[in-house]
Design a protein around this motif. Structure first.
Motif, PDB file in Angstrom:
ATOM      1  N   LEU A  43      34.556  84.694  97.656  1.00 18.88           N
ATOM      2  CA  LEU A  43      33.306  84.909  98.205  1.00 18.88           C
ATOM      3  C   LEU A  43      32.195  84.566  97.245  1.00 18.88           C
ATOM      4  CD1 LEU A  43      34.153  88.353 100.347  1.00 18.88           C
ATOM      5  CD2 LEU A  43      34.081  86.072 101.258  1.00 18.88           C
ATOM      6  N   GLU A  44      32.215  84.849  95.993  1.00 19.45           N
ATOM      7  CA  GLU A  44      31.327  84.371  95.103  1.00 19.45           C
ATOM      8  C   GLU A  44      31.095  82.816  95.032  1.00 19.45           C
ATOM      9  OE1 GLU A  44      32.254  86.520  91.513  1.00 19.45           O
ATOM     10  OE2 GLU A  44      31.810  88.581  92.676  1.00 19.45           O
ATOM     11  N   LYS A  45      32.035  82.305  94.925  1.00 18.57           N
ATOM     12  CA  LYS A  45      32.108  80.829  94.838  1.00 18.57           C
ATOM     13  C   LYS A  45      31.331  80.180  96.308  1.00 18.57           C
ATOM     14  CE  LYS A  45      35.479  79.150  92.828  1.00 18.57           C
ATOM     15  NZ  LYS A  45      37.078  78.117  92.316  1.00 18.57           N
ATOM     16  N   ILE A  46      31.748  80.793  97.450  1.00 20.58           N
ATOM     17  CA  ILE A  46      31.052  80.035  98.667  1.00 20.58           C
ATOM     18  C   ILE A  46      29.631  80.421  98.593  1.00 20.58           C
ATOM     19  CG2 ILE A  46      31.057  80.713 101.066  1.00 20.58           C
ATOM     20  CD1 ILE A  46      34.319  81.366 101.000  1.00 20.58           C
ATOM     21  N   VAL A  47      29.489  81.685  98.357  1.00 18.18           N
ATOM     22  CA  VAL A  47      27.777  81.926  98.256  1.00 18.18           C
ATOM     23  C   VAL A  47      27.175  81.044  97.251  1.00 18.18           C
ATOM     24  CG1 VAL A  47      25.991  83.951  97.578  1.00 18.18           C
ATOM     25  CG2 VAL A  47      28.347  84.135  99.016  1.00 18.18           C
ATOM     26  N   ALA A  48      27.525  80.571  96.120  1.00 13.70           N
ATOM     27  CA  ALA A  48      27.199  80.196  95.110  1.00 13.70           C
ATOM     28  C   ALA A  48      27.129  78.443  95.629  1.00 13.70           C
ATOM     29  CB  ALA A  48      27.944  79.959  94.023  1.00 13.70           C
ATOM     30  N   GLU A  49      27.856  78.050  96.459  1.00 15.95           N
ATOM     31  CA  GLU A  49      27.933  76.764  96.936  1.00 15.95           C
ATOM     32  C   GLU A  49      26.729  76.542  97.849  1.00 15.95           C
ATOM     33  OE1 GLU A  49      32.600  76.136  97.014  1.00 15.95           O
ATOM     34  OE2 GLU A  49      31.621  76.329  98.753  1.00 15.95           O
ATOM     35  N   LEU A  88      23.904  78.515  97.778  1.00 17.19           N
ATOM     36  CA  LEU A  88      22.714  78.453  96.771  1.00 17.19           C
ATOM     37  C   LEU A  88      22.351  77.250  96.351  1.00 17.19           C
ATOM     38  CD1 LEU A  88      23.081  81.930  95.025  1.00 17.19           C
ATOM     39  CD2 LEU A  88      21.997  81.490  97.132  1.00 17.19           C
ATOM     40  N   GLN A  89      23.366  76.338  95.930  1.00 15.06           N
ATOM     41  CA  GLN A  89      23.168  74.990  95.474  1.00 15.06           C
ATOM     42  C   GLN A  89      22.670  74.095  96.560  1.00 15.06           C
ATOM     43  OE1 GLN A  89      27.054  73.717  93.614  1.00 15.06           O
ATOM     44  NE2 GLN A  89      26.101  73.857  91.691  1.00 15.06           N
ATOM     45  N   GLN A  90      23.178  74.286  97.730  1.00 13.80           N
ATOM     46  CA  GLN A  90      22.655  73.439  98.802  1.00 13.80           C
ATOM     47  C   GLN A  90      21.385  73.685  99.768  1.00 13.80           C
ATOM     48  OE1 GLN A  90      26.327  72.106 101.412  1.00 13.80           O
ATOM     49  NE2 GLN A  90      27.293  73.854 100.382  1.00 13.80           N
ATOM     50  N   ALA A 101      17.909  78.756 106.775  1.00 12.53           N
ATOM     51  CA  ALA A 101      18.631  80.028 106.866  1.00 12.53           C
ATOM     52  C   ALA A 101      20.159  79.828 107.912  1.00 12.53           C
ATOM     53  CB  ALA A 101      17.671  81.016 107.833  1.00 12.53           C
ATOM     54  N   PHE A 102      19.769  78.899 109.099  1.00 18.17           N
ATOM     55  CA  PHE A 102      20.830  78.477 110.194  1.00 18.17           C
ATOM     56  C   PHE A 102      21.963  77.961 109.220  1.00 18.17           C
ATOM     57  CE2 PHE A 102      17.157  78.846 113.549  1.00 18.17           C
ATOM     58  CZ  PHE A 102      18.136  79.755 114.304  1.00 18.17           C
ATOM     59  N   ASP A 103      21.393  77.047 108.484  1.00 20.60           N
ATOM     60  CA  ASP A 103      22.528  76.144 108.065  1.00 20.60           C
ATOM     61  C   ASP A 103      23.403  77.041 106.889  1.00 20.60           C
ATOM     62  OD1 ASP A 103      21.917  74.050 109.389  1.00 20.60           O
ATOM     63  OD2 ASP A 103      20.646  72.879 107.674  1.00 20.60           O
ATOM     64  N   ALA A 104      22.788  77.687 106.226  1.00 20.27           N
ATOM     65  CA  ALA A 104      23.353  78.433 104.875  1.00 20.27           C
ATOM     66  C   ALA A 104      24.310  79.676 105.697  1.00 20.27           C
ATOM     67  CB  ALA A 104      22.391  79.073 103.860  1.00 20.27           C
ATOM     68  N   SER A 105      23.888  80.206 106.612  1.00 22.06           N
ATOM     69  CA  SER A 105      24.669  81.246 106.963  1.00 22.06           C
ATOM     70  C   SER A 105      25.998  80.756 107.915  1.00 22.06           C
ATOM     71  CB  SER A 105      23.713  82.121 108.170  1.00 22.06           C
ATOM     72  OG  SER A 105      23.462  81.482 109.191  1.00 22.06           O
TER      73      SER A 105
END
Lengths: 77, 148, 148, 77
Positions: B65-71, B73-75, B109-113
């Protein structure tokens, strides 16, 4: 070398165990770990594997002290 | 950023409210919040479902989950993220997963969620076993795709 | 389905919670909820913003919002929708718009909520006037797109 | 025929009025209503128009009793 092997969900239930320790010598792949732990039993199609909590392929290497896990496709969310 | 694995039922709206109000530095800075909540239904694949047991891989689940959230945040320029996921025994109508993303602008917000949800569905190690009205148990074998 | 034009500040999480809990027929039936909240920021276009006045066209605004929600219902299998939009004087950090969509499956919730937001941004008759720190007032001239 | 004309937001402020009634005879388009209400003043580029609370084009017709509105691009949400 010493490897901790873990199983989850339907695979754990099918095997009847959740965790075991393997001791053996020589280089080995993730797939070798499955074969030594489960002789004559094929890893079910679509199973996933992880080493030290990161996804890996079956031909990726393992090293002494690794935690190797096998589990079915994930169904969270 | 906050990632929680939660063994008790939670109210998703209170969880978001509490997170947002405790993050005082957010005030006035974000313009968009996109939220997704997955909730347990009382039927699936044509059967009445009484409950569900959600198994996970402690340690790996958090790491993925941390890896997914970090991805994410990068995008995208993301200000804050809250992810909550239930484990253990779940009843119909209880929330299973909550993803909330705070950004300046709505497209992000739409894309990241949605990115976080799809990645969670395909990569976070959780497994659901349904308990049917007939008392039979069955493991779900595959997540449906979110046609993203 | 519920569409509200609201002249007082509202807590979006309480609004969703109240709507969801009052719709008893929803219980156990929905699997996915996607929510978007637009919130007033305290800066825009390089200027500190003290407040905002939101004008609308009573009657037409509701009519257009109803049309937009009906379009979403035609395109996706949506179980319920809540839309709330502020009008009048707004302060930074107050929510401006809330769109919540309940569906069986997540792809539909993501798609329908984003459709409603983009359509609202381009077609619902609302107009924002910012009050700057300098006491100057300025009308926003155009909504940014949500790169949908 | 009798037409109610309404203006909103920056257009209302620029014109200094929000609402008026026009009486005239003969067929007319939405654009004609603007021209009669605001002689020698062009409708600003990008303005939107509505008849009876639905969006219309400037060459769409109006009829007796219609409410016609002119306003700038919307900026809600």
């Amino acid at each position: 070398m010493s490897i901790k092997v873990r199983y989850f969900a339907s695979l754990k239930e099918a095997l009847g165990r959740s965790e075991e320790h393997l001791e053996f010598s020589g280089l080995a792949s993730v797939g070798d770990v499955w074969d030594r732990a489960n002789p004559n039993k094929a890893l079910p199609d679509n199973s996933l594997a992880a080493v030290n909590m990161d996804y890996v392929e079956l031909n990726d290497p393992v090293k002494d002290g690794d935690e190797v896990a096998f589990f079915p496709p994930v169904t969270g969310g | 950023m906050c990632i929680k694995i939660c063994a008790e039922a939670f109210d998703p709206w209170q969880a978001i409210q509490a997170h947002q109000y405790s993050a005082k530095e957010l005030a006035g800075k974000f313009g968009a919040t996109a939220v997704f909540i997955g909730t347990m239904r009382d039927f699936n694949d044509g059967d009445q479902v009484k409950g569900m047991a959600l198994e996970y891989y402690p340690g790996m689940t958090e790491k993925q989950l941390e890896k997914i959230v970090a991805e994410a945040l990068q995008q995208w320029p993301v200000i804050d993220v809250l992810v909550v996921h239930r484990v253990g025994d779940i009843l119909p109508n209880e929330p299973i997963v909550l993803v909330a993303v705070w950004t300046s602008h709505r497209g992000d917000a739409f894309d990241a969620s949605r990115y976080i949800m799809e990645a969670l569905k395909s990569r976070a190690p959780f497994w659901k076993k349904e308990l049917l009205e007939s008392q039979a148990e069955r493991w779900l074998v595959k997540n449906t795709d979110g046609y993203y």
